[in-house]
Every structure is written in structure tokens, then in C-alpha cells.
Write an enzyme that holds these catalytic residues in place. Structure first.
Site, PDB file in Angstrom:
ATOM      1  N   ILE A  26      57.487 -29.485 -37.249  1.00 40.17           N
ATOM      2  CA  ILE A  26      57.162 -30.540 -36.282  1.00 40.17           C
ATOM      3  C   ILE A  26      58.342 -31.499 -36.111  1.00 40.17           C
ATOM      4  O   ILE A  26      58.636 -31.952 -34.997  1.00 40.17           O
ATOM      5  CB  ILE A  26      55.874 -31.288 -36.731  1.00 40.17           C
ATOM      6  CG1 ILE A  26      54.657 -30.370 -36.533  1.00 40.17           C
ATOM      7  CG2 ILE A  26      55.712 -32.598 -35.980  1.00 40.17           C
ATOM      8  CD1 ILE A  26      53.328 -30.956 -36.982  1.00 40.17           C
ATOM      9  N   ASN A  97      58.411 -38.523 -40.670  1.00 42.16           N
ATOM     10  CA  ASN A  97      57.696 -37.260 -40.474  1.00 42.16           C
ATOM     11  C   ASN A  97      57.648 -36.398 -41.731  1.00 42.16           C
ATOM     12  O   ASN A  97      56.769 -35.549 -41.857  1.00 42.16           O
ATOM     13  CB  ASN A  97      58.371 -36.508 -39.315  1.00 42.16           C
ATOM     14  CG  ASN A  97      57.963 -35.060 -39.260  1.00 42.16           C
ATOM     15  OD1 ASN A  97      56.867 -34.744 -38.808  1.00 42.16           O
ATOM     16  ND2 ASN A  97      58.818 -34.161 -39.744  1.00 42.16           N
ATOM     17  N   SER A 171      50.998 -38.437 -39.335  1.00 43.55           N
ATOM     18  CA  SER A 171      49.806 -38.307 -40.185  1.00 43.55           C
ATOM     19  C   SER A 171      49.293 -36.890 -39.985  1.00 43.55           C
ATOM     20  O   SER A 171      50.078 -35.942 -39.884  1.00 43.55           O
ATOM     21  CB  SER A 171      48.783 -39.376 -39.804  1.00 43.55           C
ATOM     22  OG  SER A 171      47.616 -39.216 -40.585  1.00 43.55           O
ATOM     23  N   TYR A 186      45.815 -33.880 -50.220  1.00 41.37           N
ATOM     24  CA  TYR A 186      46.516 -33.945 -48.918  1.00 41.37           C
ATOM     25  C   TYR A 186      45.734 -34.824 -47.942  1.00 41.37           C
ATOM     26  O   TYR A 186      46.306 -35.727 -47.326  1.00 41.37           O
ATOM     27  CB  TYR A 186      46.696 -32.529 -48.356  1.00 41.37           C
ATOM     28  CG  TYR A 186      47.462 -32.503 -47.039  1.00 41.37           C
ATOM     29  CD1 TYR A 186      48.831 -32.740 -47.011  1.00 41.37           C
ATOM     30  CD2 TYR A 186      46.814 -32.254 -45.828  1.00 41.37           C
ATOM     31  CE1 TYR A 186      49.542 -32.720 -45.815  1.00 41.37           C
ATOM     32  CE2 TYR A 186      47.518 -32.231 -44.626  1.00 41.37           C
ATOM     33  CZ  TYR A 186      48.881 -32.467 -44.626  1.00 41.37           C
ATOM     34  OH  TYR A 186      49.586 -32.460 -43.438  1.00 41.37           O
ATOM     35  N   LYS A 190      46.898 -38.439 -46.210  1.00 39.02           N
ATOM     36  CA  LYS A 190      47.035 -38.655 -44.774  1.00 39.02           C
ATOM     37  C   LYS A 190      46.095 -39.775 -44.297  1.00 39.02           C
ATOM     38  O   LYS A 190      46.418 -40.503 -43.352  1.00 39.02           O
ATOM     39  CB  LYS A 190      46.779 -37.347 -44.009  1.00 39.02           C
ATOM     40  CG  LYS A 190      47.886 -36.306 -44.242  1.00 39.02           C
ATOM     41  CD  LYS A 190      49.255 -36.798 -43.747  1.00 39.02           C
ATOM     42  CE  LYS A 190      50.354 -35.763 -43.841  1.00 39.02           C
ATOM     43  NZ  LYS A 190      51.656 -36.239 -43.362  1.00 39.02           N
ATOM     44  N   SER A 221      54.469 -23.890 -38.837  1.00 36.12           N
ATOM     45  CA  SER A 221      55.519 -24.394 -39.739  1.00 36.12           C
ATOM     46  C   SER A 221      55.330 -23.713 -41.082  1.00 36.12           C
ATOM     47  O   SER A 221      54.309 -23.069 -41.317  1.00 36.12           O
ATOM     48  CB  SER A 221      55.418 -25.919 -39.916  1.00 36.12           C
ATOM     49  OG  SER A 221      54.322 -26.236 -40.755  1.00 36.12           O
TER      50      SER A 221
END
Ligand SMILES: NC(=O)c1ccc[n+]([C@@H]2O[C@H](COP(=O)([O-])OP(=O)(O)OC[C@H]3O[C@@H](n4cnc5c(N)ncnc54)[C@H](OP(=O)(O)O)[C@@H]3O)[C@@H](O)[C@H]2O)c1
Length: 294
Positions: A26, A97, A171, A186, A190, A221
Site C-alpha cells: 500500500i 503507513n 489504519s 493486530y 489498529k 501485499s
């Protein structure tokens, strides 16, 4: 009415941009959007020099500058900011990021006893959680702190449309997930960073530095490979409509470069200049299929 032409409204030419994690996934989509639309300089930060150098080749304008750095180290962040200060003097747009995703504990609570779940949970090292918070929450906060003075200077060196400096935090749709199978460290990281964005929007607002977040759904990704695999084999290109059933992603595809590029050009230009503390969900409708809190 000339100012409403898309070429003016979304103009990012001349901006000084920093993208952490800008060499892959990203972050690389963000980097491409700024570099190809003639931002003056796009500094990309990450730990792997070779990934950054490879990414720097995508722009014909020679405006992508790799800097090796680690967002979990205050010293490293201060050093990165100092290099950017030397080479550019200010920053207009900072993308926090970089992020990481820990392995989930192996057991699915819908399938195992409390004893089995507890054993698997306690068998994991606490660093599995702490390292995730270090990159996804603390690292974002300290990246913002390290660049605040340069963003302040960016307000005296504004780009097209006289837009105030701002920060964009990556996020995730995971910030809003509940449900027994969620990757708890995780998702909690976030959720925390989403709250951090609102705090920083108020604190940095005192210096005319805005802070917003994007909450992406599934984009291709390294990090998302396992999550994407849960949707089964795609029909052809996974980012083309029709690749997946609506029951996996209502948009029937993964997110693609244009979805991120459009978002960052909007947020960095006159088009998005009035946003502050905004959490922009960009997930092709996936959150609607999952137990969530949005
Ligand atoms: N892909 C998705 O579906 C998705 C969805 C929602 C949110 N996100 C978020 O999007 C962001 C980017 O992830 P991605 O999916 O694009 O995966 P990715 O390609 O694995 O990108 C992660 C990036 O973060 C960098 N990074 C990790 N730890 C770092 C550290 N300590 N210091 C500096 N850089 C570090 C990595 O570079 P180095 O390893 O070289 O340092 C890498 O460039 C993350 O915040 C992730 O949580 C992704």
C-alpha cells in the site's frame, strides 16, 4: 470556476512527501501516486534498503528518495527526519503507513475447548503483541512527533491551493472488527491507532497540522497474502471486478493502486483540505460482511 478543474483540485505538484513503508504494498501505491503526479520529493522509509531502492526506480522524475529507517526506534526516526530536513527543509504530507501483523494464535475458539484455547494463547510470546503495538501504534505516534516541526515548516512552504500540512495514518478495516476469529493483537493495534489519529488531530490542530486515517480493506501485499487466501482462488487478476464472489468482498475484487492513489491525492490536495480527524474506510464493502463496530 477554473479552480474546480480536477487538475487543479487534486494538484500535488511540488509537495514534499514522506511515506513510511513506502517501498512495498500500500505504501508503494501511495509513493507512485505522489511521484507520478510530480510531487517535488517523495522520501520513502523502511528497514530493507533493497526494497526502497527498487521502489525508487518506478518514477521517471527521479523524485523518490529512499531512506533506511525503523519506526520502532526513536533514534532512527530522529535521524530520518534530520535527513529530510537537510534535503528538503520542510514536509507537506506525511504518510505513517508502516505496520506489521503478528501470527494469530493457532486455535480457533469456535472449534476448541477453553483449556486448549488457553494453552495455545499462553504458549505465544508476549512479544507477539508488544512488537505489533510498537510498529502499529507507538511507531506511528513517534513518526508524527519526529516530523511535527517539519510539517509546521510545511505550513510556511505550502503547495498548490495553499493547503495546510497533514498526516495520513494507515489504519485498517481490522480496527472495526470483532468476532471470534479476529487477529486480536493486530485488530487492537489498529483500533488504538485510529483513536490516536483523533487525539493527534486535536493536538496538532493547534499547529494547523491535520491528521486523518485511511482504513483499507484487502489490498495485495506480502502482509495480506494469508488473509486473501481465505477467499479462495481468484478468477484471473484478483484486482479485477468478478475475481471474488460478493460473499467475500461486495466489490468482487481486491483493492488496487487507483483506490489508494485516489484517496491520497484527495487527502493531500485542495480537494481534501477541510478534513481533520477523518477515518476513511476504503474496503469495497467488506466490513458489512463481518461482525464489526464501525
Ligand atoms: N494489505 C492490506 O490488505 C492491508 C489492509 C489494511 C491495512 N493495511 C496496512 O497497510 C500498511 C502497509 O501494509 P501492506 O499491506 O502494504 O504490507 P507490506 O507490503 O508488508 O508493507 C509493510 C511496510 O511496512 C514497513 N515496515 C514494517 N515494520 C517497519 C519498521 N519497524 N520500520 C519501518 N518500516 C517498517 C515494511 O518495510 P520493511 O520491512 O522494509 O521495514 C513494509 O514496507 C500496514 O500498516 C498494514 O497494517 C494493509
Amino acid at each position: 470556476m477554473d479552480f474546480l478543474a480536477a487538475s487543479k483540485l487534486f494538484d500535488v505538484r511540488g509537495l514534499i512527501v514522506v511515506v513510511t513503508g513506502g517501498g512495498t504494498g500500500i505504501g508503494l501505491m501511495m509513493t507512485k501516486a505522489f511521484a507520478l503526479n510530480e510531487a517535488s520529493k517523495v522520501f520513502i522509509v523502511g528497514r530493507r534498503k533493497e526494497k526502497l531502492e527498487e521502489a525508487a526506480k518506478v518514477s521517471p522524475h527521479g523524485n523518490i528518495i529512499p531512506i533506511v529507517g525503523d519506526v520502532t526506534s526513536k533514534e532512527s526516526l530522529i535521524q530520518v527526519a534530520s535527513q529530510v530536513k537537510q534535503e528538503a527543509g520542510h514536509v507537506n504530507f506525511l504518510c505513517c503507513n508502516s505496520g506489521s501483523m503478528p501470527q494469530t494464535i493457532a486455535k480457533d475458539p469456535t472449534q476448541v475447548s477453553a483449556a486448549e484455547f488457553a494453552k495455545a494463547a499462553l504458549d505465544q510470546d508476549m512479544s507477539n503483541w508488544n512488537d505489533t503495538y510498537a510498529s502499529n501504534v507507538t511507531g506511528v505516534a513517534f513518526t508524527a512527533f519526529a516530523f511535527l516541526e517539519l510539517l509546521d515548516a510545511g505550513n510556511r512552504n505550502r503547495g498548490p491551493g495553499g493547503v495546510q500540512s497533514s498526516i495520513l495514518v494507515t489504519s485498517s478495516v481490522a480496527a472495526f472488527l470483532r468476532g471470534a476469529r479476529a487477529n486480536t493483537p493486530y485488530t487492537c493495534s489498529k483500533t488504538a491507532v485510529t483513536m490516536l489519529v483523533k487525539h493527534l488531530a486535536d493536538k496538532f490542530g493547534q499547529y494547523d497540522v491535520r491528521v486523518n486515517a485511511i482504513a483499507p480493506g484487502l489490498f495485495p501485499s506480502d502482509m495480506s497474502t494469508g488473509l486473501v487466501a481465505a477467499g479462495g482462488e481468484s478468477k484471473g487478476d484478483p484486482t479485477e471486478e468478478g475475481a471474488y464472489p460478493r460473499s467475500f468482498i461486495p466489490a468482487q475484487r481486491l483493492g488496487k493502486t487507483e483506490d489508494i492513489a485516489g484517496t491520497v491525492l484527495f487527502l493531500a490536495s485542495a480537494a481534501g483540505a477541510y478534513l481533520n480527524g477523518c477515518i476513511l474506510l476504503n474496503d469495497g464493502g467488506r466490513l458489512g460482511l463481518l461482525p464489526g463496530t464501525y
